[in-house]
Design an enzyme around this catalytic site. Structure first.
Site, short mmCIF file in Angstrom:
data_model
loop_
_atom_site.label_atom_id
_atom_site.label_comp_id
_atom_site.label_asym_id
_atom_site.label_seq_id
_atom_site.Cartn_x
_atom_site.Cartn_y
_atom_site.Cartn_z
CB SER A 695 -0.94 0.00 1.21
OG SER A 695 -0.20 -0.01 2.41
CE LYS A 738 -3.29 1.04 5.07
NZ LYS A 738 -3.08 0.63 3.66
#
Length: 806
Positions: A695, A738
């Site tokens: 990511s 996140k």
């Protein structure tokens, strides 16, 4: 057939001895016995050959050769199957029996050796040689001692056997010839045929007596040990009989006194408890079988203790005891809100269960799994659920368990066996419908003792757990009414078969605002109370509380926040104990006097944009965090250097980012010869922390293109997404976590893959109000956001050495 009646064996001693015998004698094999000189014994003869040999001997002078056959099972032994040394015997009396057999009384006369076999019709004649008879004229001291030892040991053996009489003792005492004593003792020792034959073949009487003494000593030891064992067994039997007699007397005395029989009372008590337990028919039948066994068993035996323990477990299990659910949905919501802030998704699921339960009382219990970082309240939430629906609560920890028997118990055949933890928890609560929490399901292990997670498959399947089987109980127990709640920090370690049986509910970390609300409503009142303070003695200002959250803790949950609040309360309690007067106000200015200097600082300088520095996002077990990526150019030949303890997947993302940048140099107006004279170094700070995953791909590409194009990256923009060689941005996981990590780090714009837009629904509205979420499909969109509107930045020392800008 030659047989002997061993009860009629008699050894005699004669003074007369024939000096001459025929050299050719009829042969009669015998079995099961070796005949010595001076023995007088009856023989039952059934074999036709032996009968013919006896007839020939009687017809002549009565003498025949008696030898023992080597294999006692042979009916017609050959010459090589007979011993060559035997005894010449004389038939004193013969009697023919109606069944065709012959009974003869035979006296052994002297030893002889067979020299030659001569077959006559169906029996043998043998040519024999008389073996010399050695006479000991004078007995030495050694021989006399040897004879005395043999006589004493013979008396001991006869005493052990109960055969020692005065007449037998007199016969032993009257023998003064070592050879005759050896023959007499050997004939009554019950030796093996091979040993008896060996003694027969020894000519020297002293040596023969020594050999007999050795075997006699061995027999004395065996007989002594046998007598000792029999005595111990006899004593034990007598003791058991005496105990039984005394116990029966005690029972009779108690009955006469009207006290009743304790054992009968115990059996009757078990019978009543079994009926009262209202267990299923199968379980009740097994309990009655075990009770009947206990009734017929000695009360002090080890097996009776095992049966008592088993019956106690069966009786104590809540087969039909249930607690009544509180089906008031509004009251349940009030209880949940009073114990936990937020967590709306979990609360809604519990209220839905209560609503369905109200409409369908026979519904099966759900299998829920709370997944989230440490400290977000997973375990305490289970207790709150139990209070909200008015059920008993039991918790077991599965962390580190490696033995399947911990779940399903041990077989009753093992010493110290007991049921598994599931049935132990059911017994502990006393109801068959508790809230059963299994903590740390992701930390369960497996080894040679079995796989505990596989043992949980039956218990955690609503279609199977109505007939859960425990090894110890060996009966089915209904777990379908239990509400199972499991907790985990990670989903990945949970086996797929077990994961499929559970309903996953994710608990993300808390924002600063949520932590502030939790601290005010729950943490501060609890720590004030636990440290002996009163609410009027201490006051936390909003600024101080915010500084504790931002500068002294960095976590998804609130566990460390509560520790810091507890530390302040302890120091305040000490001041009051030392005589200082309050109230004490905790302000940002005096916070360091309680907790020391701040423990957490931003990893990088976020006040200004910088060239070669981008902000990524990472998902960890403790929640979401920001991840900074640095890139720079140094003199070299185009090699890629990656540092920061990066995993294989993340390294591949860095190579993909570099390939994308090199493939689009012309597009971004960069000289194509740039990489011929420069190496690329990508570094992810916090090098002691392992990092992996795809990511951070677009963050690496952004940092790399920033240093190549000499354009700074906005400090308030964070990005997450996987990059392809063509610049496409692929979806990632953990967007909610996140986003919360970005909020804690002060990020205002979050760039994420367009295919993750469905995850925005899980993100709270107050997070969306503070962070602008921008979905992207291609790397060009990322660069437009990262480089757009940046103010003039200070020159990065690393970038100044990287070469000419594009």
């Amino acid at each position: 057939m030659a047989e002997t009646d061993k009860d009629d064996l008699i050894s005699i001693i004669e003074d007369e001895k024939r000096e001459t015998f025929p050299s050719i004698l009829p042969l009669m094999p015998v079995r099961d016995i070796v005949i010595y000189s001076d023995m007088l014994l009856p023989l039952f003869i059934g074999r036709e050959k032996s009968v013919q040999a006896v007839d020939e001997a009687v017809a002549k002078d009565g003498y025949l050769m008696l030898v023992t056959q080597k294999d006692q099972t042979l009916e017609n032994p050959k010459p090589d199957q007979l011993y060559t040394v035997g005894t010449i015997g004389r038939i004193l009396r013969m009697l023919k029996l109606p069944d065709g057999r012959v009974k003869v009384l035979v006296q052994g006369l002297t030893k002889a050796r067979i020299l030659k076999f001569m077959k006559r019709k169906s029996w043998y004649r043998v040519h024999v040689d008389i073996l010399p008879t050695v006479v000991v004229k004078e007995l030495s001291i050694e021989v006399q001692a040897l004879m005395r030892n043999v006589k004493e040991n013979s008396a001991k053996i006869l005493s052990f056997r109960g055969e020692l009489t005065g007449e037998v003792g007199a016969i032993l005492d009257s023998i003064d010839d070592p050879g005759k004593l050896a023959d007499l003792v050997a004939s009554n020792l019950r030796l093996k045929i091979e040993e008896s034959q060996m003694i027969l073949e020894i000519i020297d009487p002293t040596e023969r007596l020594k050999k007999v003494n050795q075997m006699l000593s061995r027999e004395v030891e065996l007989s002594s040990m046998q007598a000792k064992i029999q005595s111990n067994v006899r004593d034990e039997i007598v003791k058991n009989q005496r105990d039984y007699f005394l116990r029966e007397q005690m029972r009779a005395i108690h009955r006469e006194l009207g006290d009743g029989d304790d054992r009968a009372q115990e059996i009757e008590s078990y019978r009543k408890q079994i009926k009262k337990a209202k267990m299923p028919a199968e379980a009740e039948k097994e309990a009655m079988v075990q009770l009947k066994r206990l009734e017929q068993m000695h009360p002090e035996s080890a097996e009776s203790t095992v049966i008592r323990t088993y019956l106690d477990w069966i009786i104590d299990l809540p087969w039909s005891k249930s607690s009544k659910d509180r089906l008031d949905v509004k009251e349940a919501k009030r209880v949940l809100d009073a114990g936990h802030y937020g967590l709306e998704k979990v609360k809604d699921r519990i209220l839905e269960y209560l609503s369905v339960r109200k409409l369908n009382p026979k519904m099966k219990g759900p299998i829920l799994c709370f997944v989230g970082p440490p400290g977000v309240g997973k375990t305490s939430l289970g207790k709150a659920i139990a209070r909200a629906i008015n059920r008993k609560f039991v918790r077991i920890s599965l962390g580190g368990i490696r033995d399947e028997a911990e779940i399903r118990g041990h077989r009753r055949t093992y010493i110290g066996a007991m049921p598994g933890r599931i049935l132990q928890g059911m017994k502990q609560t006393g109801t068959n419908n508790p809230v059963f929490m299994m903590d740390e399901i992701d930390k369960i292990g497996a080894d040679f003792r079995g796989d505990p997670s596989a043992a949980l498959l039956e218990a955690l399947d609503p279609e199977q757990n109505s007939a859960f089987s425990d090894h110890y109980l060996n009966l089915t127990f209904d777990l379908s009414h239990v509400m199972f709640i499991l907790t985990a920090n990670l989903i990945d370690p949970i086996p797929s078969a077990l994961l499929d049986r559970m309903e996953i509910i994710s608990l993300s970390g808390y924002t600063t605002e949520e932590k502030t609300a939790i601290a005010k409503s729950y943490l501060i009142p609890r720590q004030v109370r636990e440290n002996g303070l009163k609410s009027r003695q201490i006051h936390f200002s909003p600024g101080a509380l915010l500084k504790i959250i931002t500068d002294y803790t960095f976590e998804a949950g609130v566990r460390n926040l509560e520790r810091e609040i507890a530390a302040i309360c302890r120091k305040t309690a000490r001041k009051i104990a030392e005589g200082q007067k309050g109230p004490f106000s905790i302000e940002p200015e005096n916070l360091s006097s309680y907790l020391g200097p701040p423990k957490y600082f931003p990893e990088m300088d976020q006040e200004s944009a910088q060239i070669g520095l981008s902000t990524g996002l990472a998902w960890t077990q403790a929640g979401g965090e920001v991840l900074y990526v640095e890139a720079t150019l140094i003199g070299g030949k185009g090699e890629l250097i990656i540092t920061g303890q990066i995993g294989d997947v993340m390294q591949e993302s860095a190579r993909a980012a570099l390939s994308y940048a090199r493939a689009n140099l012309a597009k971004y107006q960069v000289e194509e010869t740039l990489f011929e004279h420069h190496d690329i170094h990508i570094h992810v700070p916090a090098g002691a922390t392992p990092k992996d995953g795809p990511s951070a791909g677009i963050a690496m590409a952004t940092a790399l293109l920033s240093v190549i194009r000499q354009k700074p990256v906005r400090a308030d923009v964070a990005m997450t997404g996987e990059i392809t060689l063509r610049g496409r941005v692929l979806p990632i996981g953990g967007l909610k976590e996140k986003a919360l990590g970005a909020l804690r780090a002060g990020i205002r714009t979050l760039v994420f893959p367009e295919k993750n837009q469905r995850d925005l629904e899980e993100i709270p509205d107050y997070v969306k109000e503070k962070i602008r979420f921008v979905p992207v499909k291609h790397m060009d969109e990322v660069l437009d956001l990262a480089f757009d509107g940046t103010q003039q930045v200070e020159e990065d020392p690393a970038s100044s050495e990287s070469g000419d800008p594009a």
